[in-house]
Design an enzyme around this catalytic site. Sequence first.
Site, short mmCIF file in Angstrom:
data_model
loop_
_atom_site.label_atom_id
_atom_site.label_comp_id
_atom_site.label_asym_id
_atom_site.label_seq_id
_atom_site.Cartn_x
_atom_site.Cartn_y
_atom_site.Cartn_z
N MET A 11 -6.34 9.47 8.38
CA MET A 11 -7.33 10.43 7.86
C MET A 11 -8.68 9.72 7.82
O MET A 11 -8.73 8.49 7.72
CB MET A 11 -7.03 10.84 6.40
CG MET A 11 -5.65 11.36 6.14
SD MET A 11 -5.48 13.12 6.50
CE MET A 11 -3.69 13.27 6.41
N ASP A 13 -11.44 9.37 5.14
CA ASP A 13 -11.63 9.64 3.71
C ASP A 13 -13.11 9.92 3.43
O ASP A 13 -13.99 9.16 3.86
CB ASP A 13 -11.17 8.43 2.88
CG ASP A 13 -9.64 8.31 2.87
OD1 ASP A 13 -8.97 9.23 3.37
OD2 ASP A 13 -9.15 7.28 2.37
N GLY A 249 -1.47 2.57 -3.95
CA GLY A 249 -0.04 2.66 -3.64
C GLY A 249 0.24 2.25 -2.19
O GLY A 249 1.26 1.62 -1.90
N ASP A 250 -0.67 2.58 -1.29
CA ASP A 250 -0.49 2.21 0.13
C ASP A 250 -0.63 0.71 0.31
O ASP A 250 0.07 0.10 1.12
CB ASP A 250 -1.54 2.92 1.00
CG ASP A 250 -1.45 4.43 0.88
OD1 ASP A 250 -0.33 4.93 0.63
OD2 ASP A 250 -2.49 5.09 0.98
N SER A 280 -7.01 -4.09 -5.08
CA SER A 280 -7.66 -2.96 -4.41
C SER A 280 -8.35 -2.02 -5.40
O SER A 280 -9.36 -1.42 -5.06
CB SER A 280 -6.66 -2.19 -3.55
OG SER A 280 -5.89 -1.32 -4.32
N GLY A 285 -13.44 2.48 -2.50
CA GLY A 285 -12.96 2.83 -1.16
C GLY A 285 -11.47 2.63 -1.01
O GLY A 285 -10.76 2.26 -1.95
O1 RIB Z 1 -3.15 7.19 -0.59
C1 RIB Z 1 -4.51 7.37 -0.35
C2 RIB Z 1 -4.71 8.14 0.89
O2 RIB Z 1 -4.20 9.44 0.69
C3 RIB Z 1 -6.13 8.34 1.29
O3 RIB Z 1 -6.57 7.36 2.19
C4 RIB Z 1 -6.15 9.73 1.87
O4 RIB Z 1 -6.50 9.75 3.21
C5 RIB Z 1 -4.75 10.28 1.65
O5 RIB Z 1 -3.99 10.15 2.79
#
Ligand code: RIB
Length: 306
Positions: A11, A13, A249-250, A280, A285
């Site tokens: 995505m 953002d 979380g990512d 993070s 960001g």
């Molecule tokens: O987890 C955060 C992400 O969730 C963002 O980067 C946004 O693009 C959505 O996918």
Amino acid sequence: MPHIVVVGSTMIDMIAYAQRLPGAGETVQGDTFALGFGGKGANQAVMARRCGAKVTMVNTLGDDVFGDTTLKNFLEQGVDTEFINRVPGPSGVAPIWVEPNGTNRIICVPGANNAMTTEQVESALSAMPEIDLVIGQLEIPQAVTAAAFRSAQARAIPTILNPAPFAPISDELLAAVDWLIPNESEFAALHPEGKQPESDQIIEEFAKMLKMRVVVTLGEAGAAYSDRGNPVVRISAPRVSAIDTTGAGDSFVGAFSFALSSGLSESESIRLGCLCASESVTRLGTQSSYPTADQAAELIRSVRGS
Ligand code: RIB
């Protein structure tokens, strides 16, 4: 160097920071705006790469400028783009609102992410002879993630599902998941009685019911892990002052995946995930807030043998 394949979303953002978020029909003035690279799949890929993994991204981008810049970003980050397709139409975008305490609200508009197909991921995975781990999320069609996980399972490659954003998970996908990494709200939404992960017992029963390894991320409280119902192991997170939790979380999933597929123990892997996620949230960001490769190397040294 482990080889991690991320079958997931990209995505752009569009993040607005404001003192107060608007109600229905209201307009408020914001403080700052940032355009950045996001998408749960892309974020996890970039974090795993910064930790030192070889990372291949499997995704579909649109034919717009966002698709061009996303590809360029992956190349700059050192993420392999051989299996990224392009289709006519828009790439995925995510308008995001962030409050002063770092809490976010996100609307994902998947665009080309929804054009991913089972044929695409099956042929991508079969073209890669050596894979140590496959990661998926819920921002692309579930049938596509399920196809990728089934291919992985047939080759005894472990799979990690980050069930975000929450959606009921199909039986075919669940059957091919080895590790499930939900946050608190996703855990409650997946729990048959809607229970929050408030006690070790609840988490153990859930992991036992699913017959999976479950790691629940608990924000500033760190994470809790149960291996198919075995006693919960809790890992705390360092105390930090959060200004933007977007993508934390990512960052956890990417760092955890790197560590696990590098042979670190489960506890060390969870600790690395917590350290990267905590860092993070102290910066604005999404990918731009993640530890750099040098910072990640320092964090990896600090968890080895901890
Ligand atoms: O987890 C955060 C992400 O969730 C963002 O980067 C946004 O693009 C959505 O996918």
